[in-house]
Structure formats: structure tokens, C-alpha cells
Design an enzyme around this catalytic site. Structure first.
Site, PDB file in Angstrom:
ATOM      1  N   PRO A 287       0.832  -1.220   0.000  1.00  0.00           N
ATOM      2  CA  PRO A 287       0.000   0.000   0.000  1.00  0.00           C
ATOM      3  C   PRO A 287       0.860   1.263   0.000  1.00  0.00           C
ATOM      4  CG  PRO A 287      -0.670  -1.514   1.733  1.00  0.00           C
ATOM      5  CD  PRO A 287       0.611  -2.036   1.174  1.00  0.00           C
ATOM      6  N   GLU A 288       0.466   2.224  -0.800  1.00  0.00           N
ATOM      7  CA  GLU A 288       1.157   3.505  -0.878  1.00  0.00           C
ATOM      8  C   GLU A 288       0.176   4.594  -0.452  1.00  0.00           C
ATOM      9  OE1 GLU A 288       3.124   3.842  -4.724  1.00  0.00           O
ATOM     10  OE2 GLU A 288       3.305   1.675  -4.866  1.00  0.00           O
TER      11      GLU A 288
ATOM     12  N   ARG B  40       1.908 -11.607   5.733  1.00  0.00           N
ATOM     13  CA  ARG B  40       3.362 -11.694   5.876  1.00  0.00           C
ATOM     14  C   ARG B  40       3.861 -11.246   7.247  1.00  0.00           C
ATOM     15  NH1 ARG B  40       5.904 -11.339   0.758  1.00  0.00           N
ATOM     16  NH2 ARG B  40       7.816 -11.678   1.907  1.00  0.00           N
TER      17      ARG B  40
ATOM     18  N   ARG C 241      21.954  15.029  -7.277  1.00  0.00           N
ATOM     19  CA  ARG C 241      22.040  13.610  -6.941  1.00  0.00           C
ATOM     20  C   ARG C 241      22.334  12.765  -8.161  1.00  0.00           C
ATOM     21  NH1 ARG C 241      20.572  12.836  -1.835  1.00  0.00           N
ATOM     22  NH2 ARG C 241      19.768  14.759  -0.961  1.00  0.00           N
TER      23      ARG C 241
END
Ligand SMILES: [Zn+2]
Length: 283
Positions: free
Chosen positions: A2-3, A114, A153
Site C-alpha cells: 500500500p502507498e 506476511r 544527486r
């Protein structure tokens, strides 16, 4: 996993059902000690029974359940965690691990195949969420913030977007979708993006998250909303897990690669390698 859109959908579902309810019992499966980082189950009972929920918030991928003693129950679903509201008489959830029994005849149920999900009871949610980057939907995420996160970066732009300290709430699905929509190749060094590409990425990041919320999250596998129903967003993705299928924009076959250790999906034609910025006649 889930995000932001999935966690936000759960938050919106649970808020009217749970806020104002009092916890009258806590039932926990004995094998679920990891839930509290090894703390005994009694800790849950001692801290939660008798408490009333006063708010249902979210920061990044964390759910923040406010308690009437001023503390917060901070829940992270990780891989397969589910937090679902049910009437008391409803049959147990698959892989149900814990249950908060609420007054008024309902439960808040936790299931987790899990068992990587976590619950923490903290004095202030800040203890856990203060390191998170800006909040992309209704927080302090801005073009300037994204520019600063990417500038200088050499890491792939995808890896930077997945880093919760740079931007909160993004994961594998929505990063692949945002990069596609911005026409940015996922392995482009973050600092090499043109100003125009960063602008497109800023807009697409918000757009894909908002669309994900509109479609009540993506249920590729385990995710369900706060009432146990799957979302729809997985039917609307442009590239995520569409390997070999034709790009909806150009027809080229979607490719799968690995970026920053994560499976990554992109269109080789819509997301070309960034050209080095040289004199126009250089080839
Ligand atoms: Zn394409």
C-alpha cells in the site's frame, strides 16, 4: 504494498466509522508479537482498552489513530497489512492477527499474511513521522521541494522518489506511473533532469496520487480498503506490471528493468534516455 492513495482511502473509510468509538477489548493472535516490536501483547490491552478514538490521520504511508489520552496508535501496513472495520458478527478475516473490539457492536480488525506490519503507541506521532519528506497531496510538497530533493544527486530519479525522506508516500506503483506521465526514464540520474522535466514530474506525481485516491487504491494483490473491498486503480495503470503490453500512448512494448533494486516498468519510446545537453549540432 500500500502507498499513499491506498492508505488515504483506508483513512477516509475508517474516519466516520471509528472516530468517537471506544475500545472495549483487544484480541491478539499469540503469534503476532512482531506487531509491537517484541513488546508483550498485554501492552496493547493496557494501553488501548477504555480509550476512545479522537482522530484518524495519515502521514506518508502511516495511519495515525488519535487516542483520547493524547497518544497516537501509529499503524504501518508494510507488505500485506489490512485494517478493516466490521460488524461484530462478521466472520473472521483471512490471516486475522488482531482485533480491537469497539463499543456499538463493531470491530477494527487487523490481518497480515506476511506479518511485517507494525503498530506503535506513542506520546506523539512525531517520534515516527518527523523524518518523512513533504506530503505530496495536501501538505508542503512544492516544485521547489522536488527540485531540492533531486538536485545534485547521481542516484536514479526513481530511487530518490522512493526515499520517504525526500517525498512521503510514494512507492513502486505510483513512482513508475509518475515517471511515465512525466516522460522521464526511471534510471535517469536525479540531478540530470532538465528544469522542464522536473516541472512535469512535479505535476505528474500529484496527478497519479490523486487519481489513485479517486479510484480507491490499486489492488494488484493484497490491498483492500477500510471496509474490505478492493480498489480500482490497478485497472488504470499505464506501465506498472504491463511488461510486454503495448503503451497506450505510442504502442511500443512496455519494458521491465530493475532500478534501485526494484522492478521498474517504462515505455522505451515515451521515456527516452535523457540526451546530454550539448550544442545543438553535436551528435
Ligand atoms: Zn509509449
Amino acid at each position: 504494498m500500500p502507498e499513499l492513495p491506498e492508505v488515504e482511502t483506508i483513512r477516509r473509510d475508517l474516519e466516520p466509522l471509528v472516530v468517537g468509538r471506544r475500545i472495549v477489548g483487544v484480541e491478539v493472535d499469540a503469534g503476532t508479537i512482531e506487531l509491537l516490536a517484541g513488546a508483550p501483547i498485554e501492552v496493547l490491552r493496557e494501553n488501548l482498552v477504555g480509550r476512545q478514538f479522537t482522530s484518524m490521520g495519515r502521514r506518508g504511508k502511516y495511519l495515525l489513530l488519535g487516542l483520547d489520552d493524547g497518544r497516537t496508535l501509529v499503524v504501518h501496513l508494510r507488505m500485506t497489512g489490512r485494517l478493516v472495520w466490521r460488524e461484530r458478527e462478521a466472520p473472521p478475516e483471512p490471516y486475522e492477527r488482531a482485533r480491537l473490539v469497539l463499543d456499538g457492536g463493531s470491530d477494527l480488525r487487523w490481518s497480515d499474511l506476511r506479518k511485517f506490519g507494525t503498530w506503535r503507541i506513542v506520546e506523539s506521532a512525531d517520534e515516527i513521522v518527523r523524518r518523512l519528506g513533504p506530503e505530496p497531496i495536501d501538505g508542503d510538497f512544492s516544485l521547489a521541494a522536488l527540485r531540492a530533493a533531486l538536485a545534485g544527486r547521481s542516484a536514479p530519479v526513481k530511487a530518490v522518489l522512493l526515499d520517504q525522506r525526500r517525498v512521503a508516500g510514494l512507492g513502486n506503483i505510483y513512482v513508475d506511473e509518475a515517471l511515465f506521465e512525466a516522460r522521464v526514464r526511471p534510471d535517469t540520474p536525479a540531478g540530470a533532469l532538465s528544469p522542464a522535466a522536473v516541472r512535469r514530474l512535479f505535476a505528474s506525481t500529484r496527478a497519479v496520487l490523486e487519481r489513485g485516491i479517486e479510484h480507491r487504491g490499486a489492488s494488484f494483490k493484497d490491498y483492500v480498503d477500510g471496509q474490505g473491498n478492493p480498489g480500482q486503480q490497478h485497472m488504470y495503470v499505464q506501465v506498472f506490471r504491463r511488461t510486454g503490453k503495448p503503451c497506450y500512448a505510442c504502442g511500443a512494448a512496455i519494458e521491465r528493468t530493475v532500478v534501485g533494486g526494484r522492478a521498474t516498468h517504462f515505455c522505451p519510446r515515451c521515456q527516452p534516455r535523457a540526451r546530454r545537453r550539448r550544442a545543438p549540432d553535436a551528435r
